[in-house]
Enzyme design. Structure first.
Site: not given
Length: 349
Positions: A274, A283-284, A281, A278
């Protein structure tokens, strides 16, 4: 090591000739071992350890250290090479413990059969189909994070440049930014670029551009909590090191793991660190899909409806808090299989 050997021999009251005779080697070799002009073999280290009553681990560490220093010296890349080597040794020591369940193994075989089938249909690829599927991906990925735009509204914002009444500026920017981020990872794929930190930060910068500009493309400087999760991400001062390890892990494993497993692991590892305030999610998931595209697969589009989102979050929670990634790997593999089946069904008509 040379001092270690000489001191131990003298403490035992042995002459170099006597040590050589017991070990069955030339006396001159013992002198060279003690002067450092010659290195013992691993087998000789074992015998010297027993004869001179030196702790085997202590002697082996000294022996290996001298071998490493002899090979790399003070080369400017020596420390970085040692860090990569350390990670690879750790990986190789644990790889035998990494078991893929029969269910996951069978799923991966089904995926590879579908990919082989897809490869035969590549000539029927259509820009229109790709564009529609990428739009769906933007819609679903944003919906997972709480964006309330419909698929049609997302289309209107991205492709028609319209403003949707009742929707926030952030929701508009999330749609536009994500679509541009897809274009960026496709460019990386076409240039066959190996994922690195600069590109990861560029992906994140695109995701948060105009939304939180001061944090776009930058690691967080504060502690965060993940809403609805008991997993606690690392403290901000640990993020840079965690990300360094993340890319080392990628370099070691990028050609060793099945592409779907590699992509899912890179997704889970990044969202677990993380590293951003922000956009973690999105980006992953983009990183995951960059890897899949580079390996010849297609985008694994996780749906944003309640049931899919809950299954996604719960499998991540299990991976993060119980050190069990099976559910998450199965979830991603199943998503990729379903997307392959759908894509083949569309272009093979």
């Amino acid at each position: 090591m040379k001092t270690l050997l000489k001191n131990a021999r003298e403490q035992k009251g042995l002459k170099t000739r006597e040590v050589a005779q017991i070990l069955g080697i030339d006396q001159a070799l013992i002198s060279k071992f003690e002067s450092g002009t010659r290195k013992p073999t691993k087998d000789q280290i074992s015998k010297l350890s027993k004869l001179l009553e030196i702790d085997y681990e202590t002697l082996m560490i000294a022996w290996l250290k001298e071998k490493i220093l002899y090979e790399i010296g003070d080369d400017e890349f020596a420390l970085k090479a040692l860090m990569v080597a350390e990670q690879e040794i750790k990986y190789n020591r644990t790889v035998s413990k990494l078991k893929i369940s029969a269910t996951l193994e069978n799923l991966l075989k089904e995926i590879d059969l579908l990919k082989a089938k897809l490869d035969n249909y590549r000539q029927f690829d259509s820009y229109r189909i790709t564009q529609a599927l990428e739009l769906e991906y933007t819609f679903e990925s944003n919906r997972i994070e709480g964006n309330t735009m419909t698929l049609r509204e997302t289309d209107m914002v991205i492709n028609e440049g319209l403003t949707i009444s009742g929707k926030s500026m952030r929701e508009h920017l999330e749609a536009i930014n994500h679509q541009e981020a897809i274009g960026f990872i496709k460019d990386l794929m076409q240039r066959n670029v190996t994922l690195n930190e600069r590109d990861l930060l560029s992906i994140h910068n695109l995701i948060l551009r105009g939304i939180i500009p001061e944090d776009a493309g930058r690691y967080r400087k504060v502690q965060v909590m993940i809403k609805g999760s008991s997993h606690m991400p690392p403290q901000p001062y640990m993020v840079s090191k965690a990300m360094e390890d993340y890319f080392i892990w990628y370099e070691i494993n990028k050609n060793k793991l099945h592409p779907v497993i590699l992509a899912a692991e890179m997704h889970e590892r990044l969202v677990t660190i993380h590293p951003f305030i922000d956009g973690n999610g999105r980006t992953s998931r983009l990183v995951m899909n960059l890897i899949l595209l580079q390996k010849g697969y297609i985008i694994a589009n996780i749906k944003g409806d309640y049931d899919s989102r809950m299954q996604y979050y719960q499998s991540l929670e299990t991976a993060q808090t119980k050190n069990n990634k099976e559910d998450f790997l199965l979830f991603i593999a199943q998503i990729e299989k379903e997307n392959l089946e759908r894509y083949i069904g569309i272009i093979a008509q």
